[in-house]
Design an enzyme around this catalytic site. Structure first.
Site, PDB file in Angstrom:
ATOM      1  N   PRO A 172       0.842  -1.208   0.000  1.00 53.81           N
ATOM      2  CA  PRO A 172       0.000   0.000   0.000  1.00 53.81           C
ATOM      3  C   PRO A 172       0.873   1.253   0.000  1.00 53.81           C
ATOM      4  O   PRO A 172       1.524   1.567   0.995  1.00 53.81           O
ATOM      5  CB  PRO A 172      -0.812  -0.128   1.289  1.00 53.81           C
ATOM      6  CG  PRO A 172      -0.005  -1.044   2.161  1.00 53.81           C
ATOM      7  CD  PRO A 172       0.732  -1.972   1.250  1.00 53.81           C
ATOM      8  N   ASP A 217       5.840   2.183   2.090  1.00 49.97           N
ATOM      9  CA  ASP A 217       4.943   1.051   2.287  1.00 49.97           C
ATOM     10  C   ASP A 217       4.237   1.244   3.624  1.00 49.97           C
ATOM     11  O   ASP A 217       4.867   1.170   4.688  1.00 49.97           O
ATOM     12  CB  ASP A 217       5.765  -0.250   2.273  1.00 49.97           C
ATOM     13  CG  ASP A 217       4.902  -1.501   2.371  1.00 49.97           C
ATOM     14  OD1 ASP A 217       3.725  -1.397   2.757  1.00 49.97           O
ATOM     15  OD2 ASP A 217       5.436  -2.597   2.070  1.00 49.97           O
ATOM     16  N   HIS A 218       2.917   1.445   3.563  1.00 47.41           N
ATOM     17  CA  HIS A 218       2.178   1.767   4.782  1.00 47.41           C
ATOM     18  C   HIS A 218       2.044   0.570   5.724  1.00 47.41           C
ATOM     19  O   HIS A 218       1.605   0.720   6.867  1.00 47.41           O
ATOM     20  CB  HIS A 218       0.783   2.307   4.426  1.00 47.41           C
ATOM     21  CG  HIS A 218       0.312   3.392   5.338  1.00 47.41           C
ATOM     22  ND1 HIS A 218       0.715   3.498   6.659  1.00 47.41           N
ATOM     23  CD2 HIS A 218      -0.539   4.432   5.135  1.00 47.41           C
ATOM     24  CE1 HIS A 218       0.129   4.545   7.214  1.00 47.41           C
ATOM     25  NE2 HIS A 218      -0.630   5.128   6.313  1.00 47.41           N
ATOM     26  N   ARG A 219       2.401  -0.629   5.264  1.00 53.47           N
ATOM     27  CA  ARG A 219       2.439  -1.766   6.173  1.00 53.47           C
ATOM     28  C   ARG A 219       3.584  -1.621   7.170  1.00 53.47           C
ATOM     29  O   ARG A 219       3.504  -2.103   8.309  1.00 53.47           O
ATOM     30  CB  ARG A 219       2.608  -3.076   5.401  1.00 53.47           C
ATOM     31  CG  ARG A 219       1.469  -3.410   4.452  1.00 53.47           C
ATOM     32  CD  ARG A 219       1.810  -4.638   3.630  1.00 53.47           C
ATOM     33  NE  ARG A 219       3.030  -4.451   2.832  1.00 53.47           N
ATOM     34  CZ  ARG A 219       3.561  -5.385   2.053  1.00 53.47           C
ATOM     35  NH1 ARG A 219       2.990  -6.579   1.971  1.00 53.47           N
ATOM     36  NH2 ARG A 219       4.660  -5.140   1.365  1.00 53.47           N
ATOM     37  N   VAL A 273       5.547   1.508   7.467  1.00 52.12           N
ATOM     38  CA  VAL A 273       5.816   2.899   7.841  1.00 52.12           C
ATOM     39  C   VAL A 273       4.509   3.633   8.058  1.00 52.12           C
ATOM     40  O   VAL A 273       3.641   3.659   7.169  1.00 52.12           O
ATOM     41  CB  VAL A 273       6.643   3.604   6.740  1.00 52.12           C
ATOM     42  CG1 VAL A 273       6.989   5.021   7.179  1.00 52.12           C
ATOM     43  CG2 VAL A 273       7.894   2.811   6.408  1.00 52.12           C
TER      44      VAL A 273
END
Length: 463
Positions: free
Chosen positions: A257, A433-435, A437
């Site tokens: 994401p 990467d929102h997983r 960060v």
């Protein structure tokens, strides 16, 4: 004795290679480790070495041919009375023609195999030593054996033959013919073995024009200029780097994401620092650019936000925190987009970092990057500013947590000490990467990089 050498794998799961250039010809005498050809994989251009001492009996394929791993690529004429297929990477050493029982690979030889001995005889195939004329083409869409395209010949009973698809024209050519309303069944192909080429279809279309109702665009007026004076339609197969890049970017975009943040920074002091450093004796021989400063600033900022340097391992349910920076540099090369990296960039000072960047840029432009330089990256920089672009939304290099794009440095009105002045300004674009960060961590990293570029002396206070 005839030996057939099949194209081996690099050991990285690659399934095909494109044949770039032959370094030998039929009838040439070669020795073990002599370079036979240059082949291009999805990662690098490598030299294919000979596993035998002998004479070249046949070359399978021309420049531009895509060869599948395990398919014949070279036939050797060796002293002896029997014909057999040469071992590829992973096979045993063979009948003793390989030095020290070593296993041939695409770029040389591995360690001697333990207990190497004579393996079970592989399937024998009889093959004439001299090249034979190309066979006539089968009907369109009909499968033919490898013997029909020069990759195998009739052998003893039980010999397995390779089945490949060899229509009278390639799928892109058939699509072009459909668009232009050209009936392929009425054309005589000028390609190898009578294959209908794109030029054949275009010549037929110019003579008759597209058929009514075919959906093709109306024929152009005579003398209408095309872009660059090139043909109205050109086709290029998807292969090698472009194919690998497309697969990697698609996988990254739809698995990680992405979040992108932007920061516009007054970098006037950084540009003044670069000019001063270029006059300093320790930097006179080095090429210093804004990328050099951003690279150093990014390494410093990753100290405070290691989440941007982590790796998501969903298969094992873990996050890998990497306490080193293999700094990837996205590079536009003659082979396409490549991302070589600088190993342990966090341990380099500004001068050493500039030297490594210069070396990497030179090797990339020469198209001489090696597979080892293209793997293991932890964080990537991409300099879109060299193309006159201010900002973008870069896609994360697969397996990494973030990528930072730096835009062009340009003079523009900017608030400075309470007044409007012309300043040198750059926009930074960070995708992460929102997983791995959160927004807070991404913002802190971007702010730290911006702080160093705005006031280079801040590096002494923050890090």
């Amino acid at each position: 004795m005839l030996k057939i050498f099949n194209l081996p794998d690099l050991g990285e799961g690659l399934t095909e290679s494109e044949l770039l250039t032959w370094k030998v010809a039929v009838g040439d005498a070669v020795k073990v480790n002599d370079v036979l050809a240059e082949v291009e994989t999805a990662k690098a251009v490598v030299e294919l070495s000979s596993p035998f001492d002998g004479t070249i009996a046949e070359l399978h394929g021309e420049s531009g041919t895509v060869v599948q791993v395990g398919a014949p690529i070279v036939s050797f004429d060796l002293p002896g009375s029997e014909s057999e297929e040469a071992p590829t990477a992973g096979d045993d050493a063979g009948s003793g023609t390989l030095p020290d029982g070593r296993v041939p690979t695409l770029v040389g030889y591995g360690a001697a195999a333990e207990g190497a001995g004579r393996p079970a005889r592989r399937t024998r195939v009889g093959r004439p030593a001299a090249p034979h004329p190309a066979p006539s083409s089968p009907p369109e869409g009909a499968p033919v054996t490898a013997a029909a395209v020069g990759t195998s010949t009739e052998g003893s009973a039980g010999t397995a033959t390779l089945t490949v698809e060899r229509p009278r024209s390639t799928p892109p050519v058939r699509r072009l013919a459909k668009d232009l309303g050209v009936d392929l069944s009425g054309l005589s192909g000028t390609g190898t073995g009578g294959v209908v080429t794109r030029e054949d279809v275009q010549r037929a279309a110019e003579g008759s024009g597209p058929a009514p109702g075919s959906g093709a665009a109306a024929a152009p007026e005579p003398g209408v200029r095309t872009l660059g004076g090139r043909p109205r339609t050109e086709e290029e197969p998807i292969r090698s780097v472009r194919k690998a890049t497309a697969a990697a970017m698609t996988a990254s975009a739809f698995s990680a994401p992405h979040v992108t943040e932007f920061l516009t920074v007054d970098v006037t002091e950084s540009m003044e620092l670069l000019e001063e450093l270029r006059r300093h004796r320790d930097f006179r021989e080095l090429k210093l650019t804004p990328l050099t400063l951003v690279a150093r600033a990014a390494c410093l900022a990753l100290e405070r936000t290691p989440e941007l340097n982590a790796r998501w391992d969903g298969d094992h349910g873990r996050i890998l925190r990497q306490n080193y920076v293999n700094l990837g540099i996205a590079a536009a090369t003659p082979r396409g987009l490549m991302v070589p990296n600088i190993t342990d960039a966090q341990a380099l000072d500004l001068a050493a970092l500039a030297e490594r960047l210069n070396e990497l840029t030179h090797v990339a432009r020469e198209g001489a990057l090696q597979p080892g330089q293209l793997t293991g990256g932890t964080f990537t920089l991409t300099n879109v500013g060299v193309f006159g672009v201010d900002a973008g939304t870069p896609i994360i290099n697969p397996g990494e947590a973030g990528i930072l794009a730096l835009g062009q440095v340009r003079r523009m009105p900017w608030e400075h000490h309470g007044e409007i002045a012309l300043r040198q300004v750059m926009t930074l674009s960070l995708s992460f990467d929102h997983r791995l960060v959160d927004g807070e961590q991404g913002s802190r990293f971007l702010a730290d990089v911006g702080a160093v570029l705005r006031r280079p002396g801040m590096a002494l206070a923050l890090f």
